[in-house]
Write a protein that holds these residues in place. Structure first.
Motif, PDB file in Angstrom:
ATOM      1  N   SER A  34       0.825  -1.213   0.000  1.00  0.00           N
ATOM      2  CA  SER A  34       0.000   0.000   0.000  1.00  0.00           C
ATOM      3  C   SER A  34       0.857   1.259   0.000  1.00  0.00           C
ATOM      4  CB  SER A  34      -0.968   0.005   1.183  1.00  0.00           C
ATOM      5  OG  SER A  34      -0.240   0.101   2.381  1.00  0.00           O
ATOM      6  N   THR A  35       2.150   1.154   0.329  1.00  0.00           N
ATOM      7  CA  THR A  35       3.007   2.332   0.235  1.00  0.00           C
ATOM      8  C   THR A  35       3.334   2.626  -1.232  1.00  0.00           C
ATOM      9  OG1 THR A  35       5.042   1.041   0.459  1.00  0.00           O
ATOM     10  CG2 THR A  35       4.098   1.939   2.487  1.00  0.00           C
ATOM     11  N   VAL A  36       3.151   1.638  -2.096  1.00  0.00           N
ATOM     12  CA  VAL A  36       3.401   1.828  -3.521  1.00  0.00           C
ATOM     13  C   VAL A  36       2.108   2.195  -4.235  1.00  0.00           C
ATOM     14  CG1 VAL A  36       4.274   0.740  -5.629  1.00  0.00           C
ATOM     15  CG2 VAL A  36       5.249   0.105  -3.419  1.00  0.00           C
ATOM     16  N   LEU A  37       1.061   1.423  -3.964  1.00  0.00           N
ATOM     17  CA  LEU A  37      -0.248   1.647  -4.586  1.00  0.00           C
ATOM     18  C   LEU A  37      -1.313   1.683  -3.497  1.00  0.00           C
ATOM     19  CD1 LEU A  37      -0.313  -0.942  -7.519  1.00  0.00           C
ATOM     20  CD2 LEU A  37       0.123   1.510  -7.682  1.00  0.00           C
ATOM     21  N   PRO A  38      -2.126   2.721  -3.461  1.00  0.00           N
ATOM     22  CA  PRO A  38      -3.259   2.697  -2.533  1.00  0.00           C
ATOM     23  C   PRO A  38      -4.140   1.473  -2.833  1.00  0.00           C
ATOM     24  CG  PRO A  38      -3.024   4.857  -3.564  1.00  0.00           C
ATOM     25  CD  PRO A  38      -2.066   3.939  -4.255  1.00  0.00           C
ATOM     26  N   CYS A  39      -4.742   0.932  -1.794  1.00  0.00           N
ATOM     27  CA  CYS A  39      -5.517  -0.319  -1.939  1.00  0.00           C
ATOM     28  C   CYS A  39      -6.546  -0.260  -3.069  1.00  0.00           C
ATOM     29  CB  CYS A  39      -6.238  -0.649  -0.637  1.00  0.00           C
ATOM     30  SG  CYS A  39      -5.076  -0.933   0.705  1.00  0.00           S
ATOM     31  N   GLU A  40      -7.239   0.860  -3.149  1.00  0.00           N
ATOM     32  CA  GLU A  40      -8.298   0.995  -4.151  1.00  0.00           C
ATOM     33  C   GLU A  40      -7.714   0.935  -5.566  1.00  0.00           C
ATOM     34  OE1 GLU A  40     -11.449   4.381  -5.693  1.00  0.00           O
ATOM     35  OE2 GLU A  40     -10.252   4.760  -3.891  1.00  0.00           O
ATOM     36  N   LEU A  41      -6.562   1.584  -5.752  1.00  0.00           N
ATOM     37  CA  LEU A  41      -5.912   1.596  -7.061  1.00  0.00           C
ATOM     38  C   LEU A  41      -5.409   0.201  -7.415  1.00  0.00           C
ATOM     39  CD1 LEU A  41      -5.399   3.777  -9.162  1.00  0.00           C
ATOM     40  CD2 LEU A  41      -3.146   4.147  -8.169  1.00  0.00           C
ATOM     41  N   ARG A  42      -4.864  -0.479  -6.420  1.00  0.00           N
ATOM     42  CA  ARG A  42      -4.378  -1.837  -6.663  1.00  0.00           C
ATOM     43  C   ARG A  42      -5.535  -2.769  -7.037  1.00  0.00           C
ATOM     44  NH1 ARG A  42      -1.474  -5.993  -2.497  1.00  0.00           N
ATOM     45  NH2 ARG A  42      -1.329  -7.686  -3.973  1.00  0.00           N
ATOM     46  N   ARG A  43      -6.663  -2.617  -6.352  1.00  0.00           N
ATOM     47  CA  ARG A  43      -7.827  -3.454  -6.640  1.00  0.00           C
ATOM     48  C   ARG A  43      -8.335  -3.194  -8.068  1.00  0.00           C
ATOM     49  NH1 ARG A  43     -11.440  -1.677  -2.837  1.00  0.00           N
ATOM     50  NH2 ARG A  43     -12.328  -0.335  -4.436  1.00  0.00           N
ATOM     51  N   ASP A  44      -8.414  -1.923  -8.444  1.00  0.00           N
ATOM     52  CA  ASP A  44      -8.848  -1.587  -9.800  1.00  0.00           C
ATOM     53  C   ASP A  44      -7.858  -2.128 -10.830  1.00  0.00           C
ATOM     54  OD1 ASP A  44     -10.955  -0.324  -8.632  1.00  0.00           O
ATOM     55  OD2 ASP A  44     -10.274   1.714  -9.046  1.00  0.00           O
ATOM     56  N   GLY A  45      -6.571  -1.980 -10.539  1.00  0.00           N
ATOM     57  CA  GLY A  45      -5.536  -2.489 -11.437  1.00  0.00           C
ATOM     58  C   GLY A  45      -5.640  -3.992 -11.601  1.00  0.00           C
ATOM     59  N   ASP A  46      -5.895  -4.685 -10.511  1.00  0.00           N
ATOM     60  CA  ASP A  46      -6.015  -6.144 -10.524  1.00  0.00           C
ATOM     61  C   ASP A  46      -7.155  -6.568 -11.456  1.00  0.00           C
ATOM     62  OD1 ASP A  46      -5.685  -8.826  -9.856  1.00  0.00           O
ATOM     63  OD2 ASP A  46      -6.893  -8.673  -8.039  1.00  0.00           O
ATOM     64  N   ARG A  47      -8.306  -5.913 -11.319  1.00  0.00           N
ATOM     65  CA  ARG A  47      -9.477  -6.267 -12.139  1.00  0.00           C
ATOM     66  C   ARG A  47      -9.240  -5.958 -13.622  1.00  0.00           C
ATOM     67  NH1 ARG A  47     -13.653  -3.366  -8.085  1.00  0.00           N
ATOM     68  NH2 ARG A  47     -13.843  -5.009  -6.536  1.00  0.00           N
ATOM     69  N   LEU A  48      -8.658  -4.788 -13.881  1.00  0.00           N
ATOM     70  CA  LEU A  48      -8.400  -4.393 -15.271  1.00  0.00           C
ATOM     71  C   LEU A  48      -7.343  -5.285 -15.907  1.00  0.00           C
ATOM     72  CD1 LEU A  48      -8.359  -0.484 -15.019  1.00  0.00           C
ATOM     73  CD2 LEU A  48     -10.071  -1.897 -16.196  1.00  0.00           C
ATOM     74  N   PHE A  49      -6.280  -5.577 -15.138  1.00  0.00           N
ATOM     75  CA  PHE A  49      -5.179  -6.381 -15.673  1.00  0.00           C
ATOM     76  C   PHE A  49      -5.665  -7.802 -15.971  1.00  0.00           C
ATOM     77  CE2 PHE A  49      -0.791  -8.326 -15.146  1.00  0.00           C
ATOM     78  CZ  PHE A  49      -0.269  -7.743 -16.288  1.00  0.00           C
ATOM     79  N   ASP A  50      -6.504  -8.313 -15.095  1.00  0.00           N
ATOM     80  CA  ASP A  50      -7.037  -9.658 -15.287  1.00  0.00           C
ATOM     81  C   ASP A  50      -7.814  -9.745 -16.603  1.00  0.00           C
ATOM     82  OD1 ASP A  50      -7.562 -12.371 -14.369  1.00  0.00           O
ATOM     83  OD2 ASP A  50      -9.630 -11.716 -14.090  1.00  0.00           O
TER      84      ASP A  50
END
Length: 200
Positions: free
Chosen positions: A7-23
């Motif tokens: 979370s110091t690199v990516l805020p949780c919300e951004l990481r979650r969105d990235g995960d869904r989009l990347f998938d």
């Protein structure tokens, strides 16, 4: 890997969105390879590196990035070489820095060599810049697919997935552009005072 370290690199919300989009993007890239009208990644100019006879793993595809770096895609993730070597695994969207890039292109994730989380502000910014570069490339790819194939191909790819998608088939490019701009805004100077500056 701890959630806090990430979370110091990516805020949780951004990481979650990235995960869904990347998938969904990785799924679509896989469909592009298998397109009945021919491999769309090759048509777009990516170079396919065939797996040697008897080797296990997946064939990588490479393409130059606009800023002079290189992007390598496998079914198991993406490697963005743009200053730092940043590997984004398909599962979990937890990007890491590679200690170095292997001399040969690996066919399995285990062959990528030692990886670690960024520890300095510079490394965190470099990782976010690499992710923004990847997001930009994925957005351009969606634009290219749409102009090359029309909207029906992506809708067909989305329709073949069992999981619900986070966006409409024609919204993938703009979703990646929004993701990239959200990443860049993290480093635009508004939040520089959240961490002590080393050596100040």
């Amino acid at each position: 890997m701890s959630g806090h370290a990430m979370s110091t690199v990516l805020p949780c919300e951004l990481r979650r969105d990235g995960d869904r989009l990347f998938d969904v993007s990785m799924w679509c890239l896989g469909r592009d390879v298998l397109c009945p009208e021919g491999n769309l990644l090759v048509r777009r100019g990516l170079v396919r590196h065939a797996r040697p006879e008897g080797a296990e793993g997946q064939s990588p595809y490479t393409v130059g990035l606009p800023d002079g770096g290189r992007l390598t895609l496998w079914g198991f993730g993406a490697l963005c070489e743009c200053g730092e070597a940043i590997f984004v695994p398909r599962a979990g969207f937890a990007p890491v820095l590679l200690e170095g890039v292997p001399g040969h292109l690996p066919f399995r994730a285990e062959e990528l060599g030692p990886a670690r989380l960024p520890t300095t502000g510079h490394e965190r910014r470099a990782l976010r810049a690499g992710l923004a570069s990847l997001a930009g490339w994925l957005a351009e790819h969606e634009d290219w697919i749409s102009s090359e194939m029309g909207p029906s191909w992506r809708r067909e790819c989305f329709g073949a997935r069992r999981k619900a998608a986070p966006v409409e088939a024609d919204g993938l490019a703009s979703a990646w552009r929004r993701f990239a701009s959200r990443l860049r805004s993290l480093d635009s100077g508004f939040n520089v005072c959240t961490a002590p500056v080393a050596g100040a």
